[in-house]
Each structure stands twice: as C-alpha cells, then as structure tokens.
Design a protein around this motif. Structure first.
Motif, PDB file in Angstrom:
ATOM      1  N   ILE A  16      -8.820  -5.847   6.268  1.00 56.41           N
ATOM      2  CA  ILE A  16      -9.053  -5.943   5.064  1.00 56.41           C
ATOM      3  C   ILE A  16      -7.757  -6.974   4.213  1.00 56.41           C
ATOM      4  CG2 ILE A  16      -8.731  -4.666   2.951  1.00 56.41           C
ATOM      5  CD1 ILE A  16      -9.211  -2.178   4.351  1.00 56.41           C
ATOM      6  N   LYS A  17      -8.532  -7.876   3.824  1.00 54.81           N
ATOM      7  CA  LYS A  17      -7.880  -9.068   3.071  1.00 54.81           C
ATOM      8  C   LYS A  17      -6.655  -8.471   2.092  1.00 54.81           C
ATOM      9  CE  LYS A  17     -10.565 -11.968   5.073  1.00 54.81           C
ATOM     10  NZ  LYS A  17      -9.967 -12.802   6.302  1.00 54.81           N
ATOM     11  N   HIS A  18      -5.894  -9.369   2.277  1.00 53.53           N
ATOM     12  CA  HIS A  18      -4.615  -9.143   1.333  1.00 53.53           C
ATOM     13  C   HIS A  18      -4.836  -9.035  -0.064  1.00 53.53           C
ATOM     14  CE1 HIS A  18      -0.600 -10.497  -0.746  1.00 53.53           C
ATOM     15  NE2 HIS A  18      -0.130  -9.678   0.379  1.00 53.53           N
ATOM     16  N   LYS A  19      -5.677  -9.972  -0.524  1.00 49.09           N
ATOM     17  CA  LYS A  19      -6.226  -9.793  -2.059  1.00 49.09           C
ATOM     18  C   LYS A  19      -6.990  -8.254  -2.430  1.00 49.09           C
ATOM     19  CE  LYS A  19      -4.528 -13.366  -4.171  1.00 49.09           C
ATOM     20  NZ  LYS A  19      -3.612 -13.320  -5.145  1.00 49.09           N
ATOM     21  N   ALA A  20      -7.724  -7.760  -1.221  1.00 49.51           N
ATOM     22  CA  ALA A  20      -8.552  -6.780  -1.539  1.00 49.51           C
ATOM     23  C   ALA A  20      -7.353  -5.765  -1.455  1.00 49.51           C
ATOM     24  CB  ALA A  20      -9.266  -6.449  -0.174  1.00 49.51           C
ATOM     25  N   VAL A  21      -6.252  -5.578  -0.894  1.00 50.69           N
ATOM     26  CA  VAL A  21      -5.250  -4.434  -0.820  1.00 50.69           C
ATOM     27  C   VAL A  21      -4.636  -4.512  -2.266  1.00 50.69           C
ATOM     28  CG1 VAL A  21      -3.282  -3.685   0.298  1.00 50.69           C
ATOM     29  CG2 VAL A  21      -5.280  -4.473   1.837  1.00 50.69           C
ATOM     30  N   GLU A  22      -4.319  -5.851  -2.757  1.00 47.98           N
ATOM     31  CA  GLU A  22      -3.814  -5.965  -4.049  1.00 47.98           C
ATOM     32  C   GLU A  22      -4.669  -5.315  -5.105  1.00 47.98           C
ATOM     33  OE1 GLU A  22      -2.820 -10.150  -4.635  1.00 47.98           O
ATOM     34  OE2 GLU A  22      -0.646  -9.859  -3.401  1.00 47.98           O
ATOM     35  N   ARG A  23      -5.925  -5.512  -4.811  1.00 47.78           N
ATOM     36  CA  ARG A  23      -6.967  -5.098  -5.910  1.00 47.78           C
ATOM     37  C   ARG A  23      -6.985  -3.521  -5.801  1.00 47.78           C
ATOM     38  NH1 ARG A  23      -8.860  -5.614 -10.756  1.00 47.78           N
ATOM     39  NH2 ARG A  23     -11.183  -4.873 -10.851  1.00 47.78           N
ATOM     40  N   LEU A  24      -6.843  -2.971  -4.921  1.00 50.26           N
ATOM     41  CA  LEU A  24      -6.999  -1.539  -4.700  1.00 50.26           C
ATOM     42  C   LEU A  24      -5.651  -0.875  -5.404  1.00 50.26           C
ATOM     43  CD1 LEU A  24      -8.072  -1.188  -0.853  1.00 50.26           C
ATOM     44  CD2 LEU A  24      -9.377  -0.494  -3.264  1.00 50.26           C
ATOM     45  N   ALA A  25      -4.454  -1.517  -5.057  1.00 51.84           N
ATOM     46  CA  ALA A  25      -3.302  -1.136  -5.947  1.00 51.84           C
ATOM     47  C   ALA A  25      -3.422  -1.087  -7.088  1.00 51.84           C
ATOM     48  CB  ALA A  25      -1.965  -2.054  -5.200  1.00 51.84           C
ATOM     49  N   VAL A  26      -3.896  -2.252  -7.733  1.00 48.25           N
ATOM     50  CA  VAL A  26      -4.306  -2.376  -9.278  1.00 48.25           C
ATOM     51  C   VAL A  26      -5.062  -1.327  -9.722  1.00 48.25           C
ATOM     52  CG1 VAL A  26      -5.176  -3.965 -10.923  1.00 48.25           C
ATOM     53  CG2 VAL A  26      -3.665  -4.762  -9.373  1.00 48.25           C
ATOM     54  N   LEU A  27      -6.295  -1.021  -9.042  1.00 54.06           N
ATOM     55  CA  LEU A  27      -7.094  -0.049  -9.412  1.00 54.06           C
ATOM     56  C   LEU A  27      -6.589   1.495  -9.475  1.00 54.06           C
ATOM     57  CD1 LEU A  27     -10.361  -1.422  -7.644  1.00 54.06           C
ATOM     58  CD2 LEU A  27      -9.828  -1.360 -10.016  1.00 54.06           C
ATOM     59  N   ALA A  28      -5.742   1.722  -8.493  1.00 50.93           N
ATOM     60  CA  ALA A  28      -5.008   3.046  -8.360  1.00 50.93           C
ATOM     61  C   ALA A  28      -4.011   2.977  -9.698  1.00 50.93           C
ATOM     62  CB  ALA A  28      -4.108   2.996  -7.101  1.00 50.93           C
ATOM     63  N   ALA A  29      -3.167   1.825  -9.912  1.00 50.90           N
ATOM     64  CA  ALA A  29      -2.089   1.945 -11.086  1.00 50.90           C
ATOM     65  C   ALA A  29      -3.111   2.071 -12.236  1.00 50.90           C
ATOM     66  CB  ALA A  29      -1.703   0.686 -11.055  1.00 50.90           C
ATOM     67  N   ARG A  30      -4.330   1.654 -12.392  1.00 51.71           N
ATOM     68  CA  ARG A  30      -4.978   1.645 -13.746  1.00 51.71           C
ATOM     69  C   ARG A  30      -5.755   2.895 -14.057  1.00 51.71           C
ATOM     70  NH1 ARG A  30      -8.513  -3.319 -13.642  1.00 51.71           N
ATOM     71  NH2 ARG A  30      -6.763  -4.122 -14.751  1.00 51.71           N
ATOM     72  N   SER A  31      -5.905   3.768 -12.942  1.00 47.71           N
ATOM     73  CA  SER A  31      -6.273   5.056 -12.942  1.00 47.71           C
ATOM     74  C   SER A  31      -5.611   6.172 -13.628  1.00 47.71           C
ATOM     75  CB  SER A  31      -6.918   5.347 -11.448  1.00 47.71           C
ATOM     76  OG  SER A  31      -6.068   5.584 -10.748  1.00 47.71           O
ATOM     77  N   THR A  32      -4.070   5.738 -13.481  1.00 44.09           N
ATOM     78  CA  THR A  32      -3.106   6.650 -13.620  1.00 44.09           C
ATOM     79  C   THR A  32      -2.765   6.872 -15.157  1.00 44.09           C
ATOM     80  OG1 THR A  32      -1.831   5.753 -11.947  1.00 44.09           O
ATOM     81  CG2 THR A  32      -0.506   6.944 -13.390  1.00 44.09           C
ATOM     82  N   ASP A  33      -3.105   8.047 -15.726  1.00 39.54           N
ATOM     83  CA  ASP A  33      -2.684   8.587 -16.931  1.00 39.54           C
ATOM     84  C   ASP A  33      -1.446   7.668 -17.635  1.00 39.54           C
ATOM     85  OD1 ASP A  33      -4.838  10.313 -16.985  1.00 39.54           O
ATOM     86  OD2 ASP A  33      -3.709  12.119 -16.729  1.00 39.54           O
ATOM     87  N   ALA A  34      -1.903   7.268 -18.887  1.00 37.96           N
ATOM     88  CA  ALA A  34      -0.783   6.299 -19.746  1.00 37.96           C
ATOM     89  C   ALA A  34      -0.622   5.020 -19.316  1.00 37.96           C
ATOM     90  CB  ALA A  34       0.522   7.289 -20.005  1.00 37.96           C
ATOM     91  N   VAL A  35      -1.424   4.740 -18.272  1.00 42.47           N
ATOM     92  CA  VAL A  35      -1.284   3.185 -17.866  1.00 42.47           C
ATOM     93  C   VAL A  35      -2.427   2.436 -18.723  1.00 42.47           C
ATOM     94  CG1 VAL A  35      -1.264   1.331 -16.149  1.00 42.47           C
ATOM     95  CG2 VAL A  35       0.018   3.424 -15.755  1.00 42.47           C
TER      96      VAL A  35
END
Length: 122
Positions: A16-35
C-alpha cells in the motif's frame, strides 16, 4: 501438467503506497465527531487543508502525525483521543501495519457560524 501448491508466504505481497496510508489517516480523522474541514481563512494564512496526515512507515510499523480543525465548543482532549483511536484502528485494520504512535495536533478551532434562524446583534 501438474501444478504444485505454492506456500502461502511465497504467493506474493500487498503493498500500500505511502500516500494511500496518509489518505486513510485523513479519512479516519475526518470521520471523527467534531473534526471539521471548515476553517475560513486558514488557507489564506498557511495554505494548508485540514485534516492533514503525515505518516512514517518502517517495514510493518507506522507512526502518524495528524493535524485537525475542531468545532467549537468540543472538548479538545477528547476529540484528539478519538482521532488518535480512529486513525490507529483504521490503519491497523489493513492487516499489514502495526501502529506505534498517532500524534494529534489541533491546528484550528473555527467559531460556529450563525444560522439564518438566529438573530444578530448590531
């Protein structure tokens, strides 16, 4: 012609490419309440979009730094803990990486915007 079975460890690998892992981290953060990704003027000041993630991958180990904007009046420590847990969970669920650390920084707390139903004081 007879085919011999290949051992599971020799069948190939998933990368899994580095940018894909970063994108997954962003999506996880964005899905958090109040973010939020609403941060008026932030692009003008620093040119950065939030949430933003920077990951370091070493073999099967991952460390992530995540910057977020949090809506007012959410409890910042609680939101940061929730982001940390969501990012660690989502990256671990890939089944490839062990998440060693997730650092969360609240970069911006935009004020709530008034709705049309609310009165204004002039």
């Amino acid at each position: 012609m007879t085919e011999t079975a290949v051992e599971p460890g020799e069948r190939g690998s998933l990368e899994i490419k580095h940018k894909a892992v970063e994108r997954l981290a962003v999506l996880a953060a964005r899905s958090t309440d109040a973010v939020t990704d609403r941060h008026p003027g932030l692009r003008v000041l620093g040119g950065r979009e939030l949430p933003k993630a920077d990951v370091t991958i070493s073999g099967t180990r991952v460390r992530a730094k995540v910057d977020v904007a949090v809506t007012w009046p959410a409890p910042l420590a609680e939101v940061a803990a929730n982001v940390r847990a969501a990012v660690a969970r989502d990256l671990s669920e890939l089944g490839i990486y062990t998440v060693d650390r997730v650092d969360v920084t609240v970069q911006c707390v935009p004020a709530e915007t008034a709705t049309d139903d609310e009165g204004r004081v002039q």
